[in-house]
Design an enzyme around this catalytic site. Sequence first.
Site, PDB file in Angstrom:
ATOM      1  N   GLU A 139     -34.471 -36.509  71.871  1.00  0.00           N
ATOM      2  CA  GLU A 139     -34.446 -37.068  70.303  1.00  0.00           C
ATOM      3  C   GLU A 139     -33.011 -37.361  69.830  1.00  0.00           C
ATOM      4  O   GLU A 139     -32.671 -38.216  69.143  1.00  0.00           O
ATOM      5  CB  GLU A 139     -34.957 -36.070  69.424  1.00  0.00           C
ATOM      6  CG  GLU A 139     -36.681 -35.943  69.651  1.00  0.00           C
ATOM      7  CD  GLU A 139     -36.901 -35.030  70.773  1.00  0.00           C
ATOM      8  OE1 GLU A 139     -38.137 -34.651  71.130  1.00  0.00           O
ATOM      9  OE2 GLU A 139     -36.005 -34.150  71.452  1.00  0.00           O
ATOM     10  N   HIS A 180      -5.051 -32.078  62.413  1.00  0.00           N
ATOM     11  CA  HIS A 180      -5.092 -31.877  63.755  1.00  0.00           C
ATOM     12  C   HIS A 180      -3.991 -32.476  64.598  1.00  0.00           C
ATOM     13  O   HIS A 180      -4.272 -33.716  65.125  1.00  0.00           O
ATOM     14  CB  HIS A 180      -6.462 -32.027  64.247  1.00  0.00           C
ATOM     15  CG  HIS A 180      -7.585 -31.254  63.684  1.00  0.00           C
ATOM     16  ND1 HIS A 180      -7.938 -31.468  62.448  1.00  0.00           N
ATOM     17  CD2 HIS A 180      -8.279 -29.895  64.159  1.00  0.00           C
ATOM     18  CE1 HIS A 180      -8.866 -30.689  62.024  1.00  0.00           C
ATOM     19  NE2 HIS A 180      -9.306 -29.674  63.228  1.00  0.00           N
ATOM     20  N   HIS A 212     -45.335 -27.886  65.655  1.00  0.00           N
ATOM     21  CA  HIS A 212     -45.656 -29.102  65.681  1.00  0.00           C
ATOM     22  C   HIS A 212     -45.922 -29.907  63.973  1.00  0.00           C
ATOM     23  O   HIS A 212     -45.621 -31.174  64.215  1.00  0.00           O
ATOM     24  CB  HIS A 212     -46.512 -29.771  66.701  1.00  0.00           C
ATOM     25  CG  HIS A 212     -46.087 -29.718  68.173  1.00  0.00           C
ATOM     26  ND1 HIS A 212     -45.372 -28.429  68.479  1.00  0.00           N
ATOM     27  CD2 HIS A 212     -46.005 -30.591  68.896  1.00  0.00           C
ATOM     28  CE1 HIS A 212     -45.433 -28.720  69.843  1.00  0.00           C
ATOM     29  NE2 HIS A 212     -45.509 -29.874  70.178  1.00  0.00           N
ATOM     30  N   HIS A 239      -3.762 -26.954  67.204  1.00  0.00           N
ATOM     31  CA  HIS A 239      -5.057 -27.580  67.580  1.00  0.00           C
ATOM     32  C   HIS A 239      -5.308 -28.319  66.043  1.00  0.00           C
ATOM     33  O   HIS A 239      -5.582 -29.542  65.907  1.00  0.00           O
ATOM     34  CB  HIS A 239      -5.981 -26.998  67.949  1.00  0.00           C
ATOM     35  CG  HIS A 239      -7.503 -27.517  67.946  1.00  0.00           C
ATOM     36  ND1 HIS A 239      -8.137 -28.373  68.575  1.00  0.00           N
ATOM     37  CD2 HIS A 239      -8.631 -27.663  66.792  1.00  0.00           C
ATOM     38  CE1 HIS A 239      -9.289 -28.887  68.407  1.00  0.00           C
ATOM     39  NE2 HIS A 239      -9.377 -28.412  67.214  1.00  0.00           N
TER      40      HIS A 239
END
Length: 663
Positions: A411, A25, A473, A259
Amino acid sequence: MENRTLANALRILSIDGVQKANSGHPGAPMGMADIAEVVWRRTMKHNPKNPTWANRDRFVLSNGHGSMLIYSLLHLCGYDLPLEELKQFRQLHSKTPGHPEYKLTPGVETTTGPLGQGLANAVGMATAEKILASQFNKEGFPVIDHHTYVFVGDGCLMEGLSHEVASLAGTWKLGKLIAFYDNNGISIDGEVKNWFTDDTAKRFEAYGWQVIRNIDGHDSTSIEKAIAAAKADDRPSLISCHTTIGFGSPNKSGKESCHGAPLGVEEVALTRKALGWQHDEPFFVPEDIYNAWDCTEKGSGYESEWNRLFAAYEKAYPVEAKELLRRLNGTFPENWEEQFNAVIAKWQVEKVKVASRKASQMVLDQLGPVMPELFGGSADLAPSNLTKWKGSKAISANDANANYAHFGVREFGMTAIMNGMALHGGMLPYSGTFLIFMEYARNAVRMSALMGLHVVYVYTHDSIGLGEDGPTHQPVEQMAFLRITPKMRTWRPADAVETAVAWKEAVKHTCGPTALFLSRQNLLPQDRSAEQVAAIEKGGYVLWENSSNPEVILIGTGSELALAKEAGVKLASEGISVRVVSLPSPEVFETQSANYRSSVLPPAVTKRVVVEAGIADYWYKYVGLDGKIVGMKTFGESAPADELYTYFGITAEAAYKAAKELM
């Protein structure tokens, strides 16, 4: 010498490295070279001859695909990265891999590439700096006093992770965190205005950051002024730099074509001319440019100055100095393990009956007072994860003398920030959430394993045993995923004693992360001899048997170990020779000698049953294709825990019947 000429050296080395590799890149290094020259040559405190100097400024290339930029910087500044390594960009076993890798390349502070995580790591580093400064600095003795600089691109700021960690950085007022936004308007797919229309500046201002807008990323004077303004503010700063991707390329600058692909031989030659670079030989940098870039003398001066400061600090505050050095060196307090082993022995005698999540909190009450480097947190689940201990104190904007963080429902951000804290040094981070919500943080967990970071993950509510919250869960496949992750250690303790041993081993395991799988429900304490207690740290051991030559082996973990033992006792009552094995950490067990492993699981005994309320497939490596696994094969259901265990057939009776079928 002109600053642009020095920046052009970065551009030339970057495009030559990508061209030789025929992969990489070039666009970002070409666009950010002017910013990098100001930061690395004129701003950062760093010592190329000692990349791990404690009070160095940290630098993170969050847009890690532009890795030739940092390799060129390290080489020119005088780090141990010779030109031959730049010529081996992206080749096997080189020190210049496709994305920067921690521990592989001197001067690389963190592994980056998954976008946004470098920014998150930088937040963790700045957090660690603020905490340690608050705990150890004295008037006239700023022994912890450094900045964290991070380069971010559009991709980093599109990632949801950037929202999580930028919000926390603003909340905690991490004033020594300075981010440079490579605002070039281009990503792989083209012009980002078609899919990234956020007002990024307002967004960061809303987080509580200082935002310095509209800086010309190719004007070194403007960049220097922006850095001075950032340092003068007590908020984290985002410097929004307008740059041109592929700067200097006549035909590809400002376009997505530069890029993620080499410029091509002809375009490289045209770029040299456009930049006024008068040397056609690839990778050639004139001696005067090398001399202008060399940071070794200045860097040694920075470190020497700090050494003098620390020597004076050591005389004035010997206790604090000794403790700071211990923490920065990653060594443990004296006699901590002996003290902890006494606690383990006491709990075994007392037969403590609690959930393993509660046992974990009890462990923290023991560890916290003797191990101040522990820094915990939870993703808005502290009352459920039980990650707070009696001496926990949460960090705030105005008080960083803390050992805990309320991360909110973040999280991923929590985990990546913990990685940054571990990378900084002087901290032993642990974080908590429900095991199922590890999924939100999965890539950061993988990165901690990839880098071999000393982080502890407290994952509670480890099975269908959490009950009524239902399948959304209830973790099923998560334990298996973590167990097969390289360099990750997992523990699923069966009672308070195994939980304490798991924590002890997590503290001692400094070359990688440890995941603790902990129960919501109370666990039956198991009878053990002193020898069996000592064997827990081996990851697997014989818990109970009625013969040293078993016909069948039952293996259990966590809350299901009690079921395996109950089944074993019933089989023994029928005259069958049985062994019950506790295997709380398969990864640790597999590091033991072949003789020990065979003594626990004799290869000749092929009749084996595993009992665990997780996905069954993982366990075939221990029972073989002809063995039996009493476990989960589907997602869970919403109901009380006892009903679920019966419904899914994870019972002592099921284990007994499975063994009888094998017999």
